[in-house]
Design an enzyme around this catalytic site. Structure first.
Site, PDB file in Angstrom:
ATOM      1  N   TYR A 205       0.826  -1.222   0.000  1.00  0.00           N
ATOM      2  CA  TYR A 205       0.000   0.000   0.000  1.00  0.00           C
ATOM      3  C   TYR A 205       0.862   1.275   0.000  1.00  0.00           C
ATOM      4  CZ  TYR A 205      -3.387   3.424   1.922  1.00  0.00           C
ATOM      5  OH  TYR A 205      -4.156   4.535   2.162  1.00  0.00           O
TER       6      TYR A 205
ATOM      7  N   ASN B 184       8.194  -9.941  -1.186  1.00  0.00           N
ATOM      8  CA  ASN B 184       7.944 -11.390  -1.210  1.00  0.00           C
ATOM      9  C   ASN B 184       6.477 -11.714  -1.489  1.00  0.00           C
ATOM     10  OD1 ASN B 184       6.610 -10.892   1.160  1.00  0.00           O
ATOM     11  ND2 ASN B 184       7.910 -12.181   2.444  1.00  0.00           N
TER      12      ASN B 184
ATOM     13  N   ASN C  47       1.743  -9.771   0.926  1.00  0.00           N
ATOM     14  CA  ASN C  47       0.515  -8.976   1.046  1.00  0.00           C
ATOM     15  C   ASN C  47       0.298  -8.100  -0.194  1.00  0.00           C
ATOM     16  OD1 ASN C  47      -1.809  -8.117   2.320  1.00  0.00           O
ATOM     17  ND2 ASN C  47      -0.795  -6.453   3.414  1.00  0.00           N
TER      18      ASN C  47
ATOM     19  N   SER D  20       6.213   3.637  12.720  1.00  0.00           N
ATOM     20  CA  SER D  20       4.808   3.889  13.068  1.00  0.00           C
ATOM     21  C   SER D  20       4.730   4.650  14.381  1.00  0.00           C
ATOM     22  CB  SER D  20       4.095   2.549  13.203  1.00  0.00           C
ATOM     23  OG  SER D  20       2.859   2.710  13.849  1.00  0.00           O
TER      24      SER D  20
ATOM     25  N   TYR E 258       3.752  -6.666  16.942  1.00  0.00           N
ATOM     26  CA  TYR E 258       3.927  -5.768  15.794  1.00  0.00           C
ATOM     27  C   TYR E 258       4.572  -4.453  16.242  1.00  0.00           C
ATOM     28  CZ  TYR E 258       2.789  -1.960  12.677  1.00  0.00           C
ATOM     29  OH  TYR E 258       2.885  -0.830  11.918  1.00  0.00           O
TER      30      TYR E 258
ATOM     31  N   LYS F 103       8.566  -2.646  15.449  1.00  0.00           N
ATOM     32  CA  LYS F 103       8.904  -1.305  14.936  1.00  0.00           C
ATOM     33  C   LYS F 103       9.874  -0.616  15.898  1.00  0.00           C
ATOM     34  CE  LYS F 103       6.780  -1.512  11.177  1.00  0.00           C
ATOM     35  NZ  LYS F 103       7.444  -1.377   9.885  1.00  0.00           N
TER      36      LYS F 103
ATOM     37  N   TYR G 101       4.704   6.922  10.834  1.00  0.00           N
ATOM     38  CA  TYR G 101       3.402   7.249  10.234  1.00  0.00           C
ATOM     39  C   TYR G 101       2.328   7.273  11.301  1.00  0.00           C
ATOM     40  CZ  TYR G 101       5.692   4.830   6.250  1.00  0.00           C
ATOM     41  OH  TYR G 101       6.567   4.379   5.291  1.00  0.00           O
TER      42      TYR G 101
ATOM     43  N   ARG H  96      -8.034   9.955  15.763  1.00  0.00           N
ATOM     44  CA  ARG H  96      -6.738   9.624  15.157  1.00  0.00           C
ATOM     45  C   ARG H  96      -6.337  10.699  14.150  1.00  0.00           C
ATOM     46  NH1 ARG H  96      -7.412   6.583  18.626  1.00  0.00           N
ATOM     47  NH2 ARG H  96      -7.164   4.313  18.691  1.00  0.00           N
TER      48      ARG H  96
ATOM     49  N   ARG I  46     -12.396  -1.707  21.555  1.00  0.00           N
ATOM     50  CA  ARG I  46     -11.479  -2.758  21.114  1.00  0.00           C
ATOM     51  C   ARG I  46     -10.280  -2.772  22.064  1.00  0.00           C
ATOM     52  NH1 ARG I  46      -9.024  -2.167  15.105  1.00  0.00           N
ATOM     53  NH2 ARG I  46      -8.081  -0.325  16.051  1.00  0.00           N
TER      54      ARG I  46
ATOM     55  N   GLY J 134      -6.811  -2.702  23.672  1.00  0.00           N
ATOM     56  CA  GLY J 134      -5.540  -2.118  23.243  1.00  0.00           C
ATOM     57  C   GLY J 134      -5.675  -0.754  22.595  1.00  0.00           C
TER      58      GLY J 134
HETATM   59  C1  UD1 Z   1      -3.891   0.588  14.055  1.00  0.00           C
HETATM   60  C2  UD1 Z   1      -2.888  -0.129  14.885  1.00  0.00           C
HETATM   61  C3  UD1 Z   1      -1.557   0.569  14.765  1.00  0.00           C
HETATM   62  C4  UD1 Z   1      -1.136   0.636  13.306  1.00  0.00           C
HETATM   63  C5  UD1 Z   1      -2.232   1.335  12.505  1.00  0.00           C
HETATM   64  C6  UD1 Z   1      -1.933   1.274  11.030  1.00  0.00           C
HETATM   65  C7  UD1 Z   1      -4.212  -1.168  16.682  1.00  0.00           C
HETATM   66  C8  UD1 Z   1      -4.513  -1.194  18.127  1.00  0.00           C
HETATM   67  N1  UD1 Z   1      -3.344  -0.226  16.267  1.00  0.00           N
HETATM   68  O1  UD1 Z   1      -4.033   1.906  14.585  1.00  0.00           O
HETATM   69  O2  UD1 Z   1      -0.583  -0.116  15.505  1.00  0.00           O
HETATM   70  O3  UD1 Z   1       0.062   1.334  13.168  1.00  0.00           O
HETATM   71  O4  UD1 Z   1      -3.479   0.669  12.716  1.00  0.00           O
HETATM   72  O5  UD1 Z   1      -2.780   2.136  10.338  1.00  0.00           O
HETATM   73  O6  UD1 Z   1      -4.710  -1.973  15.925  1.00  0.00           O
HETATM   74  N2  UD1 Z   1     -12.321   1.620  14.645  1.00  0.00           N
HETATM   75  C9  UD1 Z   1     -13.683   1.341  14.728  1.00  0.00           C
HETATM   76  N3  UD1 Z   1     -14.179   0.325  13.966  1.00  0.00           N
HETATM   77  C10 UD1 Z   1     -13.393  -0.428  13.139  1.00  0.00           C
HETATM   78  C11 UD1 Z   1     -12.020  -0.139  13.055  1.00  0.00           C
HETATM   79  C12 UD1 Z   1     -11.513   0.885  13.831  1.00  0.00           C
HETATM   80  O7  UD1 Z   1     -14.411   1.983  15.462  1.00  0.00           O
HETATM   81  O8  UD1 Z   1     -13.915  -1.353  12.474  1.00  0.00           O
HETATM   82  C13 UD1 Z   1     -11.781   2.754  15.423  1.00  0.00           C
HETATM   83  C14 UD1 Z   1     -10.674   2.378  16.396  1.00  0.00           C
HETATM   84  O9  UD1 Z   1     -11.204   2.041  17.649  1.00  0.00           O
HETATM   85  C15 UD1 Z   1      -9.857   3.685  16.415  1.00  0.00           C
HETATM   86  C16 UD1 Z   1     -10.017   4.235  14.999  1.00  0.00           C
HETATM   87  O10 UD1 Z   1     -11.190   3.628  14.482  1.00  0.00           O
HETATM   88  O11 UD1 Z   1     -10.432   4.607  17.315  1.00  0.00           O
HETATM   89  C17 UD1 Z   1      -8.849   3.921  14.094  1.00  0.00           C
HETATM   90  O12 UD1 Z   1      -8.592   2.518  14.119  1.00  0.00           O
HETATM   91  P1  UD1 Z   1      -7.573   1.822  13.100  1.00  0.00           P
HETATM   92  O13 UD1 Z   1      -7.851   2.270  11.729  1.00  0.00           O
HETATM   93  O14 UD1 Z   1      -7.595   0.353  13.376  1.00  0.00           O
HETATM   94  O15 UD1 Z   1      -6.173   2.457  13.499  1.00  0.00           O
HETATM   95  P2  UD1 Z   1      -5.419   2.488  14.917  1.00  0.00           P
HETATM   96  O16 UD1 Z   1      -6.085   1.650  15.919  1.00  0.00           O
HETATM   97  O17 UD1 Z   1      -5.196   3.924  15.268  1.00  0.00           O
END
Ligand code: UD1
Length: 369
Positions: free
Chosen positions: A22, A46, A49, A145, A171, A175, A199, A253, A316, A318
């Site tokens: 990506y 490789n 993905n 990251s 993961y 990093k 990032y 975010r 979720r 973590g």
């Molecule tokens: C995640 C990873 C991070 C990684 C990044 C890459 C985790 C805990 N962290 O970050 O290590 O570098 O992706 O882009 O997985 N959300 C929802 N519904 C969903 C998906 C996400 O509500 O189906 C919310 C999450 O709770 C969060 C936000 O959307 O508040 C962003 O989530 P996500 O896109 O997964 O990114 P990160 O958690 O910030």
């Protein structure tokens, strides 16, 4: 040690590991579009993905870049832990610098498969650094990251924020460990120049709609999930918690357009040419602005003109409440800032998703039929 260690060719080249993925593919595109690319573009991947049509010599992402730019990309299907094969590539080109994306990146999967993550991300990086040293290549841009910061102690997060504390996933630790290894390498030998780009949350797609994020299986990240709901592949977005200490209770975010991110890599490479530049430098790549999950859904609804069904569910594990970058160092050091808006991010994601509802795979087949 290897018969091919002699350097028979002098074609200057930029090596991009993970260049079919990506962020990697968008960076390849930016390098070509912005004319860093008198060098050969050499991609090592490789294909763990990245989609490659059976019988094709290159992954679809790179083939599309070639179609759009008229340039040839050199592609090698090589695992970074295969040192002899890496050496073959380094001996075939006069490698000027390396941009290192190749890594596994699914946070949840890393908890169940830690050894695979340490092998791919940490051992793979050590192998790459060893081969670079052997060939006298000391300029590296690393794909890091904001996960290395763990739970933010203060916002916005600047690069002086402690790293490595309380990291919960293998993961994230890979990093952090790779950054530590690179710092030590730079201490041991002053000729190294390493820029680690931390990032925030990459989203969006190339404005052509021809390359974009193509997650395998159900997406873990918010933006590709929203996009797949919009296009009808998934039924509703599950919003992970609305009881955070944020304006609307949902997680905040720092989303950054992948084309801005790619431009940041081009700027980083340019820094290598500045006199006196050396050592390890970590730089945030974000916009400095946070958006909540509900704001993202609303923005995507307006970009796509489609309703995005969504439902609040439990947090979720973590996840943190809020995260956004202090971007002043990227301005000062790289002369770079993100210029694309949330509207751009949603519009470009939607264009990619609409044109490629099943990602690279089906569209490719559809075109042939
Ligand atoms: C995640 C990873 C991070 C990684 C990044 C890459 C985790 C805990 N962290 O970050 O290590 O570098 O992706 O882009 O997985 N959300 C929802 N519904 C969903 C998906 C996400 O509500 O189906 C919310 C999450 O709770 C969060 C936000 O959307 O508040 C962003 O989530 P996500 O896109 O997964 O990114 P990160 O958690 O910030």
């Amino acid at each position: 040690m290897y018969p091919w260690l002699r350097r028979p060719y002098t074609m200057p080249a930029t090596v991009i590991t993970g260049g079919a993925g990506y962020v990697g593919s968008h960076t390849v595109m930016a390098l070509i579009e912005q004319g860093i690319s008198n060098n050969e573009i050499v991609v090592i991947d490789n294909l763990s993905n990245a989609y490659c049509e059976q019988g094709d010599d290159k992954p679809t992402s790179l083939k599309r870049i070639e179609e759009m730019t008229g340039r040839t990309i050199r592609f090698f299907n090589i695992d970074l832990n295969d040192e002899p094969e890496l050496c073959r590539v380094f001996s075939a080109f006069d490698v000027q610098c390396v941009i290192h994306f190749a890594a596994l990146k699914a946070v949840g999967e890393s908890v169940t498969k830690p050894l695979e993550y340490y092998e791919a991300n940490v051992a793979g990086t050590i192998s790459l650094l060893g081969v670079m040293r052997r060939f006298g290549v000391t300029k590296l841009v690393y794909s890091s990251s904001c996960t290395v910061y763990g739970e933010p102690r203060k916002l916005p997060i600047d690069e002086g924020h402690p790293t490595g504390d309380g990291l919960t996933s293998p993961y994230g630790k890979t990093k952090f460990f790779c950054e530590e290894i690179m710092k030590d390498v730079c201490i041991s030998d002053k000729s190294w120049k390493i820029i680690s780009l931390r990032y925030f949350n990459p989203v969006g797609a190339h404005s052509s709609g021809r390359i974009g994020e193509d997650p395998s299986g159900i997406p873990n990240n918010l933006m590709p999930y929203i996009a797949q709901v919009a296009v009808g592949r998934l039924s509703e977005v599950l919003v992970f918690g609305n009881d955070y200490n944020t304006p609307d209770g949902t997680g905040v975010r720092d989303y950054i357009h992948v084309e801005d991110l790619a431009d940041g890599h081009v700027k980083a490479i340019r820094l290598f040419d500045q006199p006196g530049f050396s050592g390890f430098h970590a730089v945030n790549l974000g916009t400095g602005t946070g958006y909540s999950v509900l704001q993202m859904i609303a923005a995507f609804e307006s970009a796509s003109g489609r309703p995005i069904p969504h439902r609040i569910v439990a947090r979720r594990a973590g996840d943190i409440a809020e995260n956004y970058a202090d971007v002043s160092l990227s301005h000062r050091l790289l002369g770079w800032r993100a210029v694309r808006t949330l509207e751009d991010m949603c519009r470009d994601t939607w264009r990619w998703q609409k044109q490629n509802p099943e990602g690279f795979k089906t569209t490719h087949k559809t075109k042939k039929n």
